[in-house]
Design an enzyme around this catalytic site. Structure first.
Site, PDB file in Angstrom:
ATOM      1  N   HIS A  82      -4.448  -8.852 169.501  1.00 41.58           N
ATOM      2  CA  HIS A  82      -4.729  -8.615 170.917  1.00 41.58           C
ATOM      3  C   HIS A  82      -3.778  -9.415 171.812  1.00 41.58           C
ATOM      4  CE1 HIS A  82      -8.197  -5.972 171.642  1.00 41.58           C
ATOM      5  NE2 HIS A  82      -8.601  -6.320 170.429  1.00 41.58           N
ATOM      6  N   ASP A 166     -36.397 -15.462 131.832  1.00 39.63           N
ATOM      7  CA  ASP A 166     -36.439 -14.398 130.831  1.00 39.63           C
ATOM      8  C   ASP A 166     -37.816 -13.754 130.876  1.00 39.63           C
ATOM      9  OD1 ASP A 166     -34.990 -13.418 128.110  1.00 39.63           O
ATOM     10  OD2 ASP A 166     -37.147 -13.606 127.778  1.00 39.63           O
ATOM     11  N   ASP A 183     -36.832   0.028 131.464  1.00 42.53           N
ATOM     12  CA  ASP A 183     -35.862   0.061 132.565  1.00 42.53           C
ATOM     13  C   ASP A 183     -36.562  -0.062 133.914  1.00 42.53           C
ATOM     14  OD1 ASP A 183     -33.798   0.330 130.788  1.00 42.53           O
ATOM     15  OD2 ASP A 183     -33.496   2.474 131.121  1.00 42.53           O
ATOM     16  N   GLU A 209     -32.861  -8.917 129.522  1.00 47.72           N
ATOM     17  CA  GLU A 209     -34.026  -9.136 130.392  1.00 47.72           C
ATOM     18  C   GLU A 209     -33.980 -10.517 131.038  1.00 47.72           C
ATOM     19  OE1 GLU A 209     -35.444  -9.882 126.077  1.00 47.72           O
ATOM     20  OE2 GLU A 209     -34.044  -8.562 127.136  1.00 47.72           O
ATOM     21  N   ARG A 229     -42.683 -20.960 143.242  1.00 42.11           N
ATOM     22  CA  ARG A 229     -42.985 -19.907 144.217  1.00 42.11           C
ATOM     23  C   ARG A 229     -42.513 -18.554 143.715  1.00 42.11           C
ATOM     24  NH1 ARG A 229     -39.211 -18.406 147.554  1.00 42.11           N
ATOM     25  NH2 ARG A 229     -38.234 -20.452 147.674  1.00 42.11           N
TER      26      ARG A 229
END
Length: 322
Positions: A82, A166, A183, A209, A229
């Protein structure tokens, strides 16, 4: 899939911003060739803040954005472009255009385009390193984002913790419900973990997983509050499989990065902590201190947040292991 959707939306927004800037450049060319009244979109000293492209920059230029450094380069290239455009227009108005002024504008414009191309490459690369099943980022992005997070936390005086999780008894889910159901469980677990995570708590699919999270915290106690949490959030949100609800839990291992320790080595320690949890009952988080002490976060007290520092008193139960 939210992360993939975010990347796609960012590309759409960026392409629209580029289109708007092409229109601005076209107006500049029209004024240069045909003359006419020049407005503040070109001549104002802060014209870079008044064009529509600046809105896209402002939306993406925030701390914690994985591509913030590349967006920052776009910002500075945009400002310079600019400035050079204003120099060129003023020279045209004063009939004092020189090859140097014109070259400066073309060079600035090219730098601006190159900075956008770099960011687009980053977005496409990021999308290619997203897991198509869960929509989560994969290991490649884990390591690249870790470097950015590490630099930010050094400035903020915080530590990075690694939480490796896991899914418990995932093989039995596949055996009893089938691989399609497996899945679906992976997809839903990814969604639930992301919905329970806070800002600056990125979740990645680590493989199979397994999921992994990078946590920014001031202490082990704060990091364990986050881990508890998240695990509690997952357990409290059953996965729908047909007409039935399946409660899914994870076993986690959490460690804080030691000074000078690589992410690879920290993940190795988190893996040991996690498998200790698998071998002692599952559905729990194991915190490994810097000295190798293992502490089990066994449950969450209703209405209170569990957490620990080695030797600290908490309102949650922890089992200490030699």
């Amino acid at each position: 899939m939210q992360m993939i959707l975010n990347i796609d939306n960012d590309l759409i927004a960026l392409n629209q911003a580029i289109k708007n800037h092409y229109e601005w450049a076209g107006k500049l060319l029209e004024l240069a060739l045909l003359g006419g009244k020049t407005d503040e979109a070109i001549l104002h000293p802060l014209a870079h803040q008044r064009c529509q492209f600046s809105r896209w920059i402002s939306h993406n230029l925030e701390e914690g954005h994985p591509g913030a450094e590349l967006v920052s380069r776009i910002y500075y290239a945009h400002v310079i472009m600019h400035d050079r455009a204003r120099d060129l227009m003023q020279a045209i108005m004063n009939t004092a255009v020189s090859p140097v002024i014109l070259s400066n504008y073309h060079h600035a414009q090219q730098l601006f385009i190159n900075s956008i191309d770099k960011y687009k490459e980053y977005l496409f690369e990021s999308r290619n390193h997203m897991d198509t099943l869960t929509g989560l980022p994969l290991r490649h992005l884990l390591y690249s984002n870790f470097a950015l997070m590490q630099a930010r936390n050094q400035r903020a005086g915080k530590r990075i913790f690694v939480l490796l999780m896991d899914i418990d008894r995932f093989k039995s889910i596949n055996d009893c419900w089938g691989h399609n159901a497996g899945d679906e469980v992976l997809r839903r677990v990814a969604d639930i973990l992301c919905s329970g995570a806070r800002r600056h708590e990125p979740v990645y699919r680590f493989g199979g997983e397994e999921f992994i999270m990078l946590i920014e915290a001031s202490s082990g106690k704060e990091a364990c509050q986050c881990a508890a949490r998240l695990c509690h959030h997952l357990e409290s949100n059953p996965v729908e499989l047909g007409a039935e609800l399946l409660t899914v839990t994870v076993t986690g291992g959490i460690v804080g990065l030691k000074e000078g320790e690589s992410l690879h080595d920290a993940i190795g320690r988190a893996d040991k902590a996690m498998y200790h949890g698998k071998n002692t009952g599952r559905n729990r988080c194991i915190y490994m201190s810097e000295t190798g002490q293992l502490m089990t976060l066994t449950h969450q007290v209703p209405g209170e947040s569990p957490g620990l520092d080695p030797g600290a008193n908490t309102n949650a139960e922890f089992s200490h292991h030699p």
